[in-house]
Design a protein around this motif. Sequence first.
Motif, mmCIF file in Angstrom:
data_model
loop_
_atom_site.group_PDB
_atom_site.id
_atom_site.type_symbol
_atom_site.label_atom_id
_atom_site.label_comp_id
_atom_site.label_asym_id
_atom_site.label_seq_id
_atom_site.Cartn_x
_atom_site.Cartn_y
_atom_site.Cartn_z
ATOM 1 N N GLY B 116 -12.995 -5.480 7.476
ATOM 2 C CA GLY B 116 -12.093 -5.242 8.600
ATOM 3 C C GLY B 116 -10.676 -5.667 8.296
ATOM 4 N N SER B 117 -10.500 -6.933 7.914
ATOM 5 C CA SER B 117 -9.133 -7.437 7.733
ATOM 6 C C SER B 117 -8.584 -7.095 6.359
ATOM 7 N N VAL B 118 -9.204 -7.683 5.324
ATOM 8 C CA VAL B 118 -8.667 -7.527 3.968
ATOM 9 C C VAL B 118 -8.658 -6.051 3.557
ATOM 10 N N GLY B 119 -9.784 -5.374 3.774
ATOM 11 C CA GLY B 119 -9.889 -3.964 3.387
ATOM 12 C C GLY B 119 -8.831 -3.120 4.071
ATOM 13 N N MET B 120 -8.704 -3.289 5.371
ATOM 14 C CA MET B 120 -7.754 -2.445 6.111
ATOM 15 C C MET B 120 -6.302 -2.784 5.764
ATOM 16 N N LEU B 121 -6.019 -4.080 5.610
ATOM 17 C CA LEU B 121 -4.639 -4.470 5.264
ATOM 18 C C LEU B 121 -4.261 -3.943 3.877
ATOM 19 N N LEU B 122 -5.216 -4.016 2.940
ATOM 20 C CA LEU B 122 -4.899 -3.556 1.587
ATOM 21 C C LEU B 122 -4.773 -2.035 1.526
ATOM 22 N N ILE B 123 -5.673 -1.337 2.215
ATOM 23 C CA ILE B 123 -5.582 0.131 2.215
ATOM 24 C C ILE B 123 -4.277 0.559 2.903
ATOM 25 N N GLY B 124 -3.959 -0.121 4.018
ATOM 26 C CA GLY B 124 -2.698 0.180 4.713
ATOM 27 C C GLY B 124 -1.492 -0.054 3.817
ATOM 28 N N SER B 125 -1.530 -1.171 3.081
ATOM 29 C CA SER B 125 -0.409 -1.465 2.170
ATOM 30 C C SER B 125 -0.317 -0.409 1.080
ATOM 31 N N SER B 126 -1.485 0.020 0.580
ATOM 32 C CA SER B 126 -1.466 1.009 -0.509
ATOM 33 C C SER B 126 -0.859 2.331 -0.031
ATOM 34 N N MET B 127 -0.993 2.618 1.264
ATOM 35 C CA MET B 127 -0.447 3.872 1.790
ATOM 36 C C MET B 127 1.080 3.859 1.812
ATOM 37 N N HIS B 128 1.657 2.690 1.677
ATOM 38 C CA HIS B 128 3.115 2.609 1.526
ATOM 39 C C HIS B 128 3.483 2.417 0.056
ATOM 40 N N ILE B 129 2.730 1.541 -0.619
ATOM 41 C CA ILE B 129 3.108 1.151 -1.984
ATOM 42 C C ILE B 129 2.985 2.316 -2.972
ATOM 43 N N VAL B 130 1.850 3.039 -2.906
ATOM 44 C CA VAL B 130 1.630 4.117 -3.888
ATOM 45 C C VAL B 130 2.693 5.220 -3.772
ATOM 46 N N PRO B 131 2.950 5.756 -2.569
ATOM 47 C CA PRO B 131 4.017 6.765 -2.490
ATOM 48 C C PRO B 131 5.385 6.214 -2.888
ATOM 49 N N GLU B 132 5.655 4.963 -2.504
ATOM 50 C CA GLU B 132 6.959 4.352 -2.806
ATOM 51 C C GLU B 132 7.164 4.241 -4.319
ATOM 52 N N LEU B 133 6.129 3.771 -5.011
ATOM 53 C CA LEU B 133 6.259 3.599 -6.457
ATOM 54 C C LEU B 133 6.245 4.935 -7.201
ATOM 55 N N GLY B 134 5.633 5.936 -6.579
ATOM 56 C CA GLY B 134 5.575 7.244 -7.222
ATOM 57 C C GLY B 134 6.750 8.138 -6.848
ATOM 58 N N GLY B 135 7.623 7.641 -5.987
ATOM 59 C CA GLY B 135 8.779 8.432 -5.569
ATOM 60 C C GLY B 135 8.383 9.668 -4.792
ATOM 61 N N THR B 136 7.391 9.533 -3.927
ATOM 62 C CA THR B 136 6.912 10.680 -3.161
ATOM 63 C C THR B 136 6.482 10.221 -1.765
ATOM 64 N N THR B 137 5.821 11.097 -1.041
ATOM 65 C CA THR B 137 5.308 10.700 0.284
ATOM 66 C C THR B 137 3.788 10.818 0.284
ATOM 67 N N LEU B 138 3.167 10.168 1.260
ATOM 68 C CA LEU B 138 1.702 10.221 1.358
ATOM 69 C C LEU B 138 1.282 11.672 1.616
ATOM 70 N N ALA B 139 0.225 12.114 0.922
ATOM 71 C CA ALA B 139 -0.171 13.527 1.003
ATOM 72 C C ALA B 139 -0.430 13.950 2.448
ATOM 73 N N THR B 140 -1.219 13.172 3.163
ATOM 74 C CA THR B 140 -1.430 13.492 4.572
ATOM 75 C C THR B 140 -1.505 12.227 5.413
ATOM 76 N N GLU B 141 -0.498 12.037 6.226
ATOM 77 C CA GLU B 141 -0.436 10.862 7.115
ATOM 78 C C GLU B 141 -1.490 10.993 8.210
ATOM 79 N N LYS B 142 -1.703 12.233 8.663
ATOM 80 C CA LYS B 142 -2.615 12.465 9.781
ATOM 81 C C LYS B 142 -4.035 12.034 9.441
ATOM 82 N N ASN B 143 -4.521 12.513 8.293
ATOM 83 C CA ASN B 143 -5.893 12.175 7.911
ATOM 84 C C ASN B 143 -6.036 10.673 7.702
ATOM 85 N N ALA B 144 -5.040 10.072 7.050
ATOM 86 C CA ALA B 144 -5.119 8.630 6.792
ATOM 87 C C ALA B 144 -5.164 7.845 8.096
#
Lengths: 68, 554
Positions: B116-144
């Motif tokens: 609940g906590s760690v998993g969701m916080l880390l997945i949530g963080s990855s949804m910002h970190i991965v696009p930010e580091l890749g210079g792009t946007t999340l493929a689908t915000e809606k599904n996430a």
Amino acid sequence: MLVMGFVSTMVFLILYGILFPSSELPVISSVLPVFDGVFDSGIWFFILGAMIGVFAILATMLTEATSE
Amino acid sequence: MGIITSMAAFWLAILVVFVMVNRGIWVFTDVSKSMSMFMLEKALGPPIDFVEGKKGSAATSWIIQGALWLIPASVITFCGLWLSHDPEALHSLSSWGLNPASTSLLTSGFLVAAYGSVGMLLIGSSMHIVPELGGTTLATEKNATLMSFVWTLAVIVMFVAANKPEIAGIKIMPLATLLTSLALIAVIVNMLLTAASRTKKMPLPGWMMIIGMISAPVSIVALAITGSLDSGTGQWLATRIHGPTSLFLMMSGAILYGASRGSGNPLWSRSLAAVTMVGAFFTINPLGLIEGEIASDFLGIDAAMFEPSRNDIVAGSFLLALSLIPIIALSANVLATMRGDDVFIENPDSPGMPEINLAAFMAVPISIGGLFVLTDHLTGTNELTGIHTSLVLMGMWVVFVPASLGAALSIFPEVSGRNVLSVNRSRWAFWLMAGGAFSGLIFTMMADFSDMALLEAAVEEENSMSSRIRVLGSVLFYGAVLGSIYHSLNIISGSFRGSLATEGPNPSSTSISSPYKLTKETTVRKILAQREGKLDTVVVPESSTDMPGSPTEL
């Protein structure tokens, strides 16, 4: 409003006691036994604190979402 | 199947995945991309329209829900600790058909905290970190965003299953596995599509998060293919790789990014980041639960007896000991990144930084403790298993929870557009949570040691001293409950009326208010170290532009 509510509650309770002496309060006297033995451990005070915190979060969400 | 063979299958599978992620799937790449995108959005039909798809909404949704899960996780753990010295404390709940016991509450509290906590916080963080580091946007915000609610439902089912494994003859935990797998696969596909659209070379923290996420299902598939899951050793290995390895990698990526972002310093060492990533795969992480039974519960298969062979013991102990290398590398890298080039920790009051500091600092001692307990369990000695629960909880509440929360807090302004409501409240929440969890669990561990000593001496009388220490431990742990509430309240209020993240920093004076008496020559750094002045020169990165450059006109 709060004072009026409190005073009217007291008035009704006193009136009920005069009109129906030795009879139990409706609804309340049926509900209270459910909580018998609930608060017999200190853990409930801590749980109560957590519940107040949870309700504070709920209240914050409601008020923030509905405020102008 | 031995530990080494099973691990080799896992290593091979991860290698194949890494190569495929980087090189695509031959001619099917474009087809698979468009098909995956269709499956993530249009194929879901009306439910996808219930959620918004603006930038950052997915990360915000996952982070807020993760923060909210901290409250039930800490309350359940607190109740579990309390019931260990007062088993009848919640007996009144039996009138509602509930009979909570200390062990089931501690297990469910651990699972709620982990997923609940760690998993969701880390997945949530990855949804910002991965696009930010890749210079792009999340493929689908809606599904996430939609998947965050599926994940929350899975955690609720998991909590029920930990306390009541069967309802009407149906095992509940496999249902939770099904739901988490469903959400996780959607998130992984989303991440892969995001990584595929990157416009620049993605730094290691981004890969850590993606590969960490993928390693969870891949490990189970690899163990199933090798036929290890039916054995006690395979189930033990599944518990080790599926949870700790996956979460450790995601946590590493998140705190390396968070430490760099929060402090404004570049990553101290890319080599150490690479050591952390590769080392996490090639070793067995000592954090987390030690018994393989939980893996069998999740998979809905019969638990097998844990009977490792001599080779398994040697290989397992060796890989466990080696795991300290990536953990020390991570800890050193994060602490050095936060410190930067001088003696100061940058932005020490910035929300998230104290949490990351604590997690990086505590990861090494807790891992060494876990290494002792796991090696003791692996060799069948079982002299230290008495402190196992306290140690696992400590790993969760002073390493994984602060790390994931710290990373989430440090990126929260960027994803939500607003800062948390109060930096002061954030600091209070940190001290309550860190102090409560650390001191409460240390006292509980002292009681565990006391019980172990008396058990070894075959004393039959009740250990009143241990019981008294446990009271103190559980009451102190209540600080973690209060800290969770403070953090959640701060994040939620901040997302509504926190100061805008786009607002610039307040300029401050550089004058020295009180006279600074010199007896000999000194440096500006020493003056600042005495807190005699402020030098808040803010260096703002220039915004890049596509306009072609031209000579300067004189």
